[in-house]
Design a protein around this motif. Structure first.
Motif, mmCIF file in Angstrom:
data_model
loop_
_atom_site.group_PDB
_atom_site.id
_atom_site.type_symbol
_atom_site.label_atom_id
_atom_site.label_comp_id
_atom_site.label_asym_id
_atom_site.label_seq_id
_atom_site.Cartn_x
_atom_site.Cartn_y
_atom_site.Cartn_z
ATOM 1 N N ASP A 26 25.481 -21.932 -16.561
ATOM 2 C CA ASP A 26 26.916 -22.091 -16.834
ATOM 3 C C ASP A 26 27.644 -22.872 -15.743
ATOM 4 O O ASP A 26 28.668 -23.502 -16.005
ATOM 5 N N LEU A 73 21.177 -11.648 -14.736
ATOM 6 C CA LEU A 73 22.033 -12.666 -15.349
ATOM 7 C C LEU A 73 22.458 -13.706 -14.321
ATOM 8 O O LEU A 73 22.509 -14.909 -14.623
ATOM 9 N N SER A 75 23.831 -17.144 -15.794
ATOM 10 C CA SER A 75 24.647 -16.768 -16.965
ATOM 11 C C SER A 75 25.989 -16.203 -16.511
ATOM 12 O O SER A 75 26.325 -15.036 -16.760
ATOM 13 N N HIS A 123 26.918 -3.102 -17.719
ATOM 14 C CA HIS A 123 25.512 -3.212 -17.366
ATOM 15 C C HIS A 123 25.278 -2.646 -15.980
ATOM 16 O O HIS A 123 26.167 -2.650 -15.134
ATOM 17 N N THR A 176 28.548 -14.906 -19.212
ATOM 18 C CA THR A 176 28.185 -13.589 -19.727
ATOM 19 C C THR A 176 28.563 -12.500 -18.732
ATOM 20 O O THR A 176 29.091 -11.447 -19.101
ATOM 21 N N GLU A 188 32.273 -11.982 -18.850
ATOM 22 C CA GLU A 188 32.674 -11.266 -20.058
ATOM 23 C C GLU A 188 32.388 -9.768 -19.933
ATOM 24 O O GLU A 188 33.257 -8.934 -20.220
ATOM 25 N N LYS A 189 31.177 -9.433 -19.506
ATOM 26 C CA LYS A 189 30.785 -8.027 -19.435
ATOM 27 C C LYS A 189 31.549 -7.268 -18.359
ATOM 28 O O LYS A 189 31.992 -6.138 -18.568
#
Length: 374
Positions: free
Chosen positions: A365, A44, A49, A36, A52, A55-56
């Motif tokens: 989170d 995010l 987040s 991203h 996320t 992860e990304k």
């Protein structure tokens, strides 16, 4: 996450177009499938987040799709920040250790003239330098962390001198804000250890630079209360109230924020004198102006509890959660509400489970679910 570059930041974390032919990523429709741009990552982060983001970013780093050195470093910064927010401090520390010396030539723009032909300076984001100081404290190495914070403060002050010598006013302002941020961090850590003398010195230094900062002067009053200097605290709070009446807040706060600050200061004085009824009156004024003033709401509830009105105390916090669900993200408020449940109800475990399940649906989170003490 801004770099330390001496040139204006114009690059984004977008991946260069010619990287789309990389065989490692040819299985995806575009690079946006695996990573991203910074705006997306920052969005995010704003929403909490962190899983996320982790992860990304981890995926992007493992696939080697970041073609520029500063892209990779910025994404690593997001990874370390996400790990920190998720309280995975040991992993965050390992990531930091893998970067080695921030002063290394590999982190200088001028080391890559073919990529950055007109840029010089460090590409290390300030956030990364701050995390380098913060994480040892989170791992229990308080002195090492404090040493790093003071080293960071020295680094920032050197940057300010450097920018001033070059008449780079915009950059000076950026680094001065960073200086204030680091000093706030230091004040918070010393306050947590009840090292009030150090706190007073730091706060007074900040106030000497900006005599019209009502938040800073209020914080001085709070520290004065902690050391038993009630008259000094009243003087500081009175100074803030005078600033409000004279319209001398330097535009740092809205009118509602300024008035609520004054009311909360008055309430603190009443609290010290155990005049909880008067303190509640001050907090009510705050809540009437701003129903999302979490400090006023939390402290009003505590005052009612001290007045042995546990039922109304619980209602204050529950009503706040109903009006503004994001209030549940304030861990102090949730801890206090759960403590009141324990005092008021035999079946407090079931009630706290219901609260915890509701919070899980709205919390980011990094919310510490242990604050419900289930």
């Amino acid at each position: 996450m801004e770099p330390d570059s001496t040139e204006p930041q114009t690059e984004t974390a977008a991946i260069s177009a010619n990287a789309t032919t990389d065989p490692l990523t040819s299985q995806f429709g575009s690079l946006n499938d695996v990573t991203h741009e910074l705006d997306t990552l920052q969005d995010l982060a704003t929403r909490g987040s962190w899983l996320t983001i982790l992860e990304k970013v981890t995926q992007a780093l493992s696939l080697s799709v970041l073609s520029k050195p500063h892209d990779r470093l910025t994404y690593i910064s997001f990874k370390i920040l996400a790990l920190s927010k998720l309280c995975r401090f040991a992993e965050a520390s390992q990531e930091l250790d893998s970067l080695h010396d921030f002063g290394s030539s590999q982190y200088q723009y001028q080391s890559y003239p073919e990529i950055y032909p007109s840029r010089t300076g460090s590409m290390v984001p300030f956030t990364l330098r701050w995390l380098y100081a913060l994480i040892p404290i989170k791992l229990g190495n308080r002195q090492e962390g404090l040493d790093r914070l003071y080293t960071l403060l020295d680094f920032v002050r050197e940057k300010i001198k450097e920018k001033e010598s070059k008449n780079l006013d915009v950059s000076v302002n950026v680094w001065e804000r960073r200086e204030v941020f680091v000093m706030h961090c230091l004040t918070g850590f010393h306050l947590g250890q009840k090292e009030f003398g150090v706190c007073l010195n730091l706060i007074k230094e900040l106030i000497s630079r900006d005599l019209s900062d009502p938040v800073m002067i209020s914080k001085l009053g709070y520290i004065q209360m902690q050391i038993g200097d009630l008259e000094g605290a009243k003087s500081s709070f009175g100074r803030v109230e005078k600033m409000l009446s004279e319209g001398n807040g330097n535009g740092l706060l809205s009118e509602v924020e300024f008035r609520n600050l004054v009311n909360r200061n008055k309430a603190l004085v009443y609290l010290v004198g155990k005049d909880y009824v008067s303190a509640v009156r001050e907090y009510d004024e705050c809540i009437e102006r701003d129903y999302a003033d979490v400090i006023a709401i939390n402290n009003k509830a505590l005052c009612l509890m001290y007045l042995r009105d546990l039922s109304d105390s619980i209602k204050v916090l529950e009503n706040a959660l109903e009006r503004v669900p994001t209030m549940a993200l304030n861990e102090t408020l949730v801890i206090n509400l759960c403590s009141m449940y324990e005092l008021a109800y035999v079946n407090h475990v079931d009630i706290k489970k219901t609260l915890s399940n509701w919070i899980a649906r709205v919390a980011p989170d990094d919310f510490d679910s242990s604050c419900t003490r289930l």
